[in-house]
Scaffold this motif. Structure first.
Motif, mmCIF file in Angstrom:
data_model
loop_
_atom_site.group_PDB
_atom_site.id
_atom_site.type_symbol
_atom_site.label_atom_id
_atom_site.label_comp_id
_atom_site.label_asym_id
_atom_site.label_seq_id
_atom_site.Cartn_x
_atom_site.Cartn_y
_atom_site.Cartn_z
ATOM 1 N N VAL A 46 0.866 -1.187 0.000
ATOM 2 C CA VAL A 46 0.000 0.000 0.000
ATOM 3 C C VAL A 46 0.898 1.230 0.000
ATOM 4 N N PHE A 47 0.566 2.200 -0.828
ATOM 5 C CA PHE A 47 1.281 3.480 -0.811
ATOM 6 C C PHE A 47 0.355 4.547 -0.262
ATOM 7 N N GLU A 48 0.884 5.374 0.638
ATOM 8 C CA GLU A 48 0.077 6.395 1.294
ATOM 9 C C GLU A 48 0.904 7.671 1.458
ATOM 10 N N THR A 49 0.314 8.792 1.060
ATOM 11 C CA THR A 49 1.009 10.080 1.161
ATOM 12 C C THR A 49 1.293 10.460 2.617
ATOM 13 N N GLY A 50 0.343 10.210 3.506
ATOM 14 C CA GLY A 50 0.480 10.607 4.911
ATOM 15 C C GLY A 50 1.536 9.788 5.634
ATOM 16 N N THR A 51 1.787 10.158 6.904
ATOM 17 C CA THR A 51 2.794 9.426 7.684
ATOM 18 C C THR A 51 2.170 8.288 8.479
ATOM 19 N N ASP A 52 0.857 8.161 8.392
ATOM 20 C CA ASP A 52 0.201 7.062 9.117
ATOM 21 C C ASP A 52 -1.164 6.780 8.473
ATOM 22 N N VAL A 53 -1.849 5.803 9.034
ATOM 23 C CA VAL A 53 -3.149 5.395 8.490
ATOM 24 C C VAL A 53 -4.241 6.410 8.849
ATOM 25 N N GLY A 54 -5.415 6.235 8.241
ATOM 26 C CA GLY A 54 -6.593 7.002 8.668
ATOM 27 C C GLY A 54 -7.233 7.842 7.585
ATOM 28 N N GLY A 55 -6.467 8.206 6.539
ATOM 29 C CA GLY A 55 -7.065 8.967 5.433
ATOM 30 C C GLY A 55 -7.718 10.256 5.923
ATOM 31 N N THR A 56 -8.999 10.407 5.626
ATOM 32 C CA THR A 56 -9.767 11.594 6.031
ATOM 33 C C THR A 56 -9.484 11.987 7.479
ATOM 34 N N TRP A 57 -9.416 10.971 8.352
ATOM 35 C CA TRP A 57 -9.328 11.251 9.792
ATOM 36 C C TRP A 57 -7.894 11.478 10.225
ATOM 37 N N TYR A 58 -6.958 11.189 9.337
ATOM 38 C CA TYR A 58 -5.549 11.551 9.544
ATOM 39 C C TYR A 58 -5.341 13.015 9.155
ATOM 40 N N TRP A 59 -5.943 13.440 8.054
ATOM 41 C CA TRP A 59 -5.661 14.771 7.508
ATOM 42 C C TRP A 59 -6.504 15.875 8.145
ATOM 43 N N ASN A 60 -7.776 15.568 8.398
ATOM 44 C CA ASN A 60 -8.716 16.633 8.805
ATOM 45 C C ASN A 60 -8.747 16.777 10.331
ATOM 46 N N ARG A 61 -7.707 17.422 10.866
ATOM 47 C CA ARG A 61 -7.575 17.582 12.320
ATOM 48 C C ARG A 61 -8.084 18.937 12.786
ATOM 49 N N TYR A 62 -8.805 19.623 11.957
ATOM 50 C CA TYR A 62 -9.220 20.990 12.287
ATOM 51 C C TYR A 62 -10.146 21.001 13.506
ATOM 52 N N PRO A 63 -10.206 22.131 14.204
ATOM 53 C CA PRO A 63 -11.055 22.190 15.388
ATOM 54 C C PRO A 63 -12.518 21.949 15.040
ATOM 55 N N GLY A 64 -13.120 21.001 15.743
ATOM 56 C CA GLY A 64 -14.549 20.726 15.537
ATOM 57 C C GLY A 64 -14.822 19.607 14.557
ATOM 58 N N ALA A 65 -13.782 19.010 13.967
ATOM 59 C CA ALA A 65 -14.018 17.942 12.973
ATOM 60 C C ALA A 65 -14.668 16.748 13.649
ATOM 61 N N ARG A 66 -15.765 16.301 13.119
ATOM 62 C CA ARG A 66 -16.428 15.105 13.667
ATOM 63 C C ARG A 66 -17.405 14.522 12.650
ATOM 64 N N PHE A 67 -17.949 13.344 13.017
ATOM 65 C CA PHE A 67 -18.900 12.633 12.157
ATOM 66 C C PHE A 67 -20.215 13.371 12.000
ATOM 67 N N ASP A 68 -20.874 13.093 10.879
ATOM 68 C CA ASP A 68 -22.318 13.282 10.833
ATOM 69 C C ASP A 68 -23.013 11.920 10.661
ATOM 70 N N SER A 69 -22.225 10.866 10.559
ATOM 71 C CA SER A 69 -22.755 9.495 10.669
ATOM 72 C C SER A 69 -22.764 9.122 12.146
ATOM 73 N N GLU A 70 -23.733 8.321 12.575
ATOM 74 C CA GLU A 70 -23.681 7.779 13.924
ATOM 75 C C GLU A 70 -22.409 6.935 14.022
ATOM 76 N N SER A 71 -21.603 7.179 15.052
ATOM 77 C CA SER A 71 -20.310 6.486 15.186
ATOM 78 C C SER A 71 -20.469 4.973 15.054
ATOM 79 N N TRP A 72 -21.486 4.440 15.718
ATOM 80 C CA TRP A 72 -21.676 2.985 15.813
ATOM 81 C C TRP A 72 -22.244 2.386 14.531
ATOM 82 N N THR A 73 -22.536 3.225 13.545
ATOM 83 C CA THR A 73 -22.888 2.699 12.213
ATOM 84 C C THR A 73 -21.715 2.875 11.258
#
Ligand SMILES: Cc1cc2nc3c(=O)[nH]c(=O)nc-3n(C[C@H](O)[C@H](O)[C@H](O)COP(=O)(O)OP(=O)(O)OC[C@H]3O[C@@H](n4cnc5c(N)ncnc54)[C@H](O)[C@@H]3O)c2cc1C
Length: 548
Positions: A46-73
């Motif tokens: 696997v090739f990945e630009t970031g320094t670790d896993v997570g994609g969207t959740w690796y990059w988008n660390r801005y204040p207030g970032a969170r789901f609009d999906s229910e976490s448990w779904t």
């Protein structure tokens, strides 16, 4: 880069590390794909630009970032053990919790040993003679594989705004999708936010709590409805765990794989009083119910949509003290639910605070960014921190960044020049052995995305198993199958109101050259119908594909 003849590629292949499959991207899709391919005994990188896993959740660390999906779904459903051992802390988890979850997954399944981080795929060319893809990283390193599987994500290619003078700003400036790992503080500072989409809304309602002064630069407002987030107690989590089978069964039934299902009634089947009570109920409930669980005709019938839109506009007027500001926050160019609906927590009330100011760029456009801040046609706003919440070149943007060449050196960018052409959103004729997870024409972009990711990954896994079992090394969609799927995609969108609205869902992004024409990027028949179509193709021995 010009196409390299296949023979040259084959010659150059000597000494090039070669795998059964290369996966690009280590977000939710890439991680699960790796896990499954390993399960088939394949050698994967696997090739990945970031320094670790997570994609969207690796990059988008801005204040207030969170789901609009229910976490448990949202979490992976494929492993009962994983479901059993992970406790979500909030119904709509914040970014750090989701990133911790994805790190837990990477640890549990020992994924990192096959992921090369800080490795951006710049080019990929199909070598017809060798039936292999040759992949070139941005640093020039080359690799080969029989299969190339993209897991690039739909919201990956971030777009800084195109504004003169952007490089001259002397304060601190960050795009939300490239937020630093170190904390950024706003106490007592003059902060500016450009952009009021889903991300902008989350940032604004959060930063408004601590900023000395917050100036919001709004080009176009978005309709937004309350998230109603809350913590999950241990008892509630135990209850959720006991219901996981039913929860995921429900997600399989609904068009967007959320727990919310459209109400089968038309807006006009009920009295105005009943309608109002129904809207009120949805507005008071957590999550996407107000969008995904509304009357069945809300996103297809202009009149029905107008009634729902009026309700949401009234709510904004009720919540914002200054009527002039309220009007500026109400979109006039699209109806509620015709763009992906951002969910908010006190967003509209933020504008009642003395430290928050709304600048409407339709009235006073930005002229340039200066060393001191933002200059509009009206005045210069002096700022210490400038936040670009200007989103993404969605769905196809991450593909456009890679020079992908298929048979005869045909660039994918050229093939998709007038809009994507695919079969099942997973393959494109002329690009054998390239599988595009969560790519265009897929059901995923409208989806509670991990549910659609699992479907895509499991379908590709089944294909790989079939090929392995039958000694096959070549898979390519036929032109006829691609033509039909692409025509069906257009047809399915015909009755949808969203297709007449500029948004990332129709591929419009004014910060990207050439992205000013609306395109149908997604399968609109709903995830259950998409899943059925994919399964039927597989059941019929991969009808519509050439296998060799
Ligand atoms: C702020 C935000 C909130 C969201 N909230 C929700 C939500 O609540 N519910 C929901 O369903 N969806 C949500 N989404 C959508 C989200 O993107 C998906 O849910 C999901 O994370 C997608 O996973 P993925 O693996 O497909 O892609 P991603 O997580 O985007 O991962 C793709 C990876 O590919 C890598 N990559 C791309 N190009 C290259 C290249 N050329 N070379 C190497 N690596 C590359 C990227 O660095 C990235 O790490 C949200 C998105 C954003 C931005």
């Amino acid at each position: 880069m010009d196409a390299v003849p296949a023979t040259d590629l084959a010659a150059a292949a000597r000494g090039v590390p070669t795998f059964d499959a290369i996966v690009v991207g280590a977000g939710i899709a890439g991680m699960y794909m790796l896990h499954n391919l390993r399960g088939l005994g394949l050698d994967v990188r696997v090739f990945e630009t970031g320094t670790d896993v997570g994609g969207t959740w690796y990059w988008n660390r801005y204040p207030g970032a969170r789901f609009d999906s229910e976490s448990w779904t949202y979490g992976y459903a494929f492993s009962k053990e994983l479901l059993e051992e992970w406790d979500w802390k909030e119904h709509f988890a914040p970014q750090p919790e989701t990133l911790a979850y994805l790190n837990h997954v990477a640890d549990k399944f020992d994924l990192r040993r096959d992921i090369q981080f800080e490795a951006t795929v710049a080019a990929a060319a199909f070598d017809e003679a060798a039936r292999q893809w040759e992949v070139t990283l941005a640093g020039g390193e080359r690799f080969r594989a029989t299969f190339l599987i993209t897991a690039l994500g739909v919201l990956t290619a971030h777009t800084p705004p195109k504004i003169d003078g952007i490089e001259t700003f002397a304060g601190v400036a960050h795009h939300t999708a490239r937020w630093p790992k170190e904390p950024v503080t706003f106490e007592g500072k003059r902060v500016g936010v450009i952009g009021t989409g889903a991300t902008g809304i989350q940032v604004i309602q959060t930063v408004a709590k601590t900023a000395g002064h917050l100036t919001v630069f709004q080009r176009r407002p978005n309709f937004s409805a309350p998230l109603h987030n809350s913590p999950i107690s241990p008892e509630e989590m135990a209850d959720i765990k006991s219901r996981y089978d039913a929860i995921f069964a429900r997600c399989r039934e609904t068009p967007g794989c959320f727990i919310h299902m459209n109400d089968p009634r038309s807006t006009f089947d009920v009295t105005p009083e009943e309608r109002e009570a129904f809207y009120e109920k949805l507005y008071g409930e957590p999550g996407f119910g107000i969008w995904q669980g509304n009357f069945r005709d809300m996103t297809t019938d202009l009149e029905a949509n107008k009634i729902a839109t009026d309700f949401i506009a009234r709510k904004i007027r009720e919540r914002v003290n200054d009527p002039v500001v309220a009007e500026k926050l109400i979109p006039k160019d699209h109806g509620f639910g015709t763009r992906r609906v951002p969910l908010e927590s006190g967003y509209f009330e933020a504008y009642n605070q003395d430290n928050v100011e709304l600048v409407c760029l339709q009235e006073t456009p930005i002229e340039r960014i200066t060393p001191k801040g933002v200059k509009t046609t009206d005045r210069e706003y002096e700022l210490d921190v400038l936040i670009y919440a200007t989103g993404f070149d969605a769905v196809t943007g991450a593909f456009d960044k890679i020079d992908i060449r298929g048979k005869g050196g045909l660039p994918l960018r050229q093939k998709w020049g007038d809009g994507p052409r695919t079969f099942l959103g997973l393959q494109s004729e002329g690009f054998p052995n390239l599988l595009t997870l969560v790519g265009p024409h897929n059901a995923a972009a409208r989806c509670n995305i991990p549910r659609c990711i699992e479907q895509n990954v499991e379908w590709v896994t089944r294909l790989m198993r079939h090929m392995q079992a039958n000694g096959l090394t070549y898979v390519e969609a036929t032109r006829a199958a691609e033509d039909k799927w692409t025509a069906d995609i257009e047809k399915l969108a015909e009755h949808m109101l969203y297709k007449d609205v500029d948004s990332w869902m129709t591929g419009v992004n004014r910060n990207v050259e050439g992205k000013d024409v609306r395109r149908i990027l997604q399968y609109q028949g709903g995830a259950p119908a998409y899943r059925k179509a994919c399964d039927e193709i597989a059941d019929r021995g991969y009808e519509g594909f050439v296998l060799a």
